[in-house]
Scaffold this motif. Structure first.
Motif, PDB file in Angstrom:
ATOM      1  N   ARG A  19      -9.463 -12.208  -6.688  1.00 18.16           N
ATOM      2  CA  ARG A  19      -8.445 -13.217  -6.392  1.00 18.16           C
ATOM      3  C   ARG A  19      -8.635 -14.480  -7.221  1.00 18.16           C
ATOM      4  NH1 ARG A  19      -6.963 -14.720  -0.246  1.00 18.16           N
ATOM      5  NH2 ARG A  19      -8.895 -15.935  -0.284  1.00 18.16           N
ATOM      6  N   LEU A  37     -12.665 -15.055   0.112  1.00 20.61           N
ATOM      7  CA  LEU A  37     -12.148 -13.696   0.248  1.00 20.61           C
ATOM      8  C   LEU A  37     -13.269 -12.770   0.710  1.00 20.61           C
ATOM      9  CD1 LEU A  37      -9.883 -11.570  -0.218  1.00 20.61           C
ATOM     10  CD2 LEU A  37     -10.825 -11.287  -2.527  1.00 20.61           C
ATOM     11  N   ARG A 118      -2.597  -1.707   3.519  1.00 19.83           N
ATOM     12  CA  ARG A 118      -3.956  -1.672   4.039  1.00 19.83           C
ATOM     13  C   ARG A 118      -4.852  -0.709   3.277  1.00 19.83           C
ATOM     14  NH1 ARG A 118      -3.216  -1.976  10.684  1.00 19.83           N
ATOM     15  NH2 ARG A 118      -2.478  -4.146  10.723  1.00 19.83           N
ATOM     16  N   ALA A 280      -0.239 -10.550   3.555  1.00 21.09           N
ATOM     17  CA  ALA A 280      -1.211 -10.653   4.647  1.00 21.09           C
ATOM     18  C   ALA A 280      -2.397  -9.714   4.458  1.00 21.09           C
ATOM     19  CB  ALA A 280      -0.523 -10.369   5.978  1.00 21.09           C
ATOM     20  N   ASP A 281      -2.133  -8.434   4.174  1.00 21.62           N
ATOM     21  CA  ASP A 281      -3.199  -7.432   4.136  1.00 21.62           C
ATOM     22  C   ASP A 281      -3.798  -7.241   2.754  1.00 21.62           C
ATOM     23  OD1 ASP A 281      -2.796  -6.959   6.835  1.00 21.62           O
ATOM     24  OD2 ASP A 281      -1.295  -5.413   6.464  1.00 21.62           O
ATOM     25  N   TYR A 282      -3.037  -7.546   1.713  1.00 18.06           N
ATOM     26  CA  TYR A 282      -3.519  -7.327   0.342  1.00 18.06           C
ATOM     27  C   TYR A 282      -4.018  -8.617  -0.294  1.00 18.06           C
ATOM     28  CZ  TYR A 282      -3.252  -6.326  -4.677  1.00 18.06           C
ATOM     29  OH  TYR A 282      -3.538  -6.217  -6.009  1.00 18.06           O
ATOM     30  N   HIS A 284      -4.301 -11.507   1.411  1.00 19.10           N
ATOM     31  CA  HIS A 284      -5.009 -12.274   2.456  1.00 19.10           C
ATOM     32  C   HIS A 284      -4.609 -13.758   2.416  1.00 19.10           C
ATOM     33  CE1 HIS A 284      -7.563  -8.781   3.173  1.00 19.10           C
ATOM     34  NE2 HIS A 284      -7.714  -8.687   1.879  1.00 19.10           N
TER      35      HIS A 284
END
Length: 330
Positions: A19, A37, A118, A280-282, A284
């Motif tokens: 990230r 992260l 996910r 949200a899931d990838y 974050h």
């Protein structure tokens, strides 16, 4: 269960946070000190999955990028990309080997955003070129499906002269009628609309540059979220629309109009849902739902503005009227 930190003397390649790019070498806790992260060490440093591309020899512990079994030379980014390819059956990793099969499988997976985002880890490097190829392929499929669906419906209507239920006339002048079907390709208003929506979908997500800098999100990861959230729902809806046109002709109903009323809601809802799950899931990132909804509103407004400039004022008016009708019904 959180995996333990790797033996760093066995890691011959650079290890950075996907990230923000922070160097992770020497750390023991599975969390980036720069952007917080959290991750699994087996996703960031898959030592047990490093294999020679030529012979499959286990490369764990090697320092020199050369296979001791077959002598094949390689680069560590190539080896890591192969690990992602084996883990994920996605088009962006397998398009060279199995393009049609991986495209179809990715299509089905992306239509389930909750489970899809996910299963993808942010440390699996995005293949931007393959993602753009995937979007182009989806756009071409949409254009062809919508245009051919409208053309075939018109063809059957002319052939039957009257919309007789369950009656299809085989054409005698096949070549001429195919030409009439293909004539719908350059002027399909629905196809132009959805292609603009896909393009502005990416632009609207990239508008949030301040949030991307704040949470240290890279552009390539946003492109990945956009590609999977937009490129597969459009051809899916196109198939629904084309099928509705044929069914409408056969049963003499008003099914196409009803489908047209629902399509914008389906596109808006699915894209917002998938973008929300991706953020949200990838990625974050917080406020994922707000980003998803606002980005879709911006994309739709930009799309309507371009259609107005292009002169499709009547089509824009139809879209606005249908939207107001939906609001009134709800």
């Amino acid at each position: 269960m959180t995996s333990s930190a790797p033996e760093w003397d066995l890691v011959p390649f650079e290890v950075g946070c996907a990230r923000c790019g922070q160097d992770l070498r020497g750390l023991t806790d599975p969390a980036c000190p720069a952007c917080n992260l959290e991750f699994e060490w087996t996703d960031v440093v898959p030592l047990d999955e490093l294999q020679c591309l030529q012979c499959g020899y286990q490369l764990r512990g090697l320092q020199e990028p050369r296979c001791p079994e077959c002598g094949e030379r390689f680069t560590w980014p190539e080896i890591l990309e192969e690990v992602s390819r084996r883990r994920q059956p996605l088009f962006e990793y397998r398009w060279r080997r199995t393009p049609l099969r991986s495209f179809a499988r990715t299509w089905l997976l992306a239509l389930r955003p909750r489970s899809f985002w996910r299963r993808i880890d942010i440390h699996q490097p995005p293949a931007v070129g393959a993602l753009l190829l995937m979007v182009v392929a989806g756009s071409i499929a949409t254009w062809l499906i919508l245009s051919m669906g409208l053309g075939i419906r018109s063809w059957l209507a002319v052939a039957s002269n009257t919309p007789v239920p369950l009656r299809i006339y085989l054409p005698s002048d096949l070549v001429i009628r195919i030409g009439r079907v293909l004539a719908y390709l350059p002027g399909c208003d629905f196809a132009k609309t959805y292609m603009l929506w896909v393009a502005f979908g990416l632009a609207s997500l990239l508008v949030f540059r301040q949030s991307m800098r704040k949470y240290k999100v890279r552009t390539v990861h946003v492109v990945r979220v956009w590609a999977y959230s937009h490129s597969f729902i459009v051809p899916t809806v196109a198939i629904m629309f084309a099928a509705a046109g044929l069914v409408d002709l056969l049963i003499t109903g008003d099914l196409v109009r009803e489908i047209c009323n629902v399509l914008p809601v389906v596109l808006f809802g699915f894209a917002s849902w998938s973008v929300r799950q991706g953020y949200a899931d990838y990625l974050h990132m917080p406020h994922a739902a707000a980003v998803a909804i606002v980005s879709q509103i911006v994309a739709i407004l930009a799309m309507l503005g371009i259609l107005t400039i292009m002169g499709d004022v009547s089509y824009v008016g139809m879209l606005v009227r249908e939207a107001l009708e939906l609001v009134r019904i709800w």
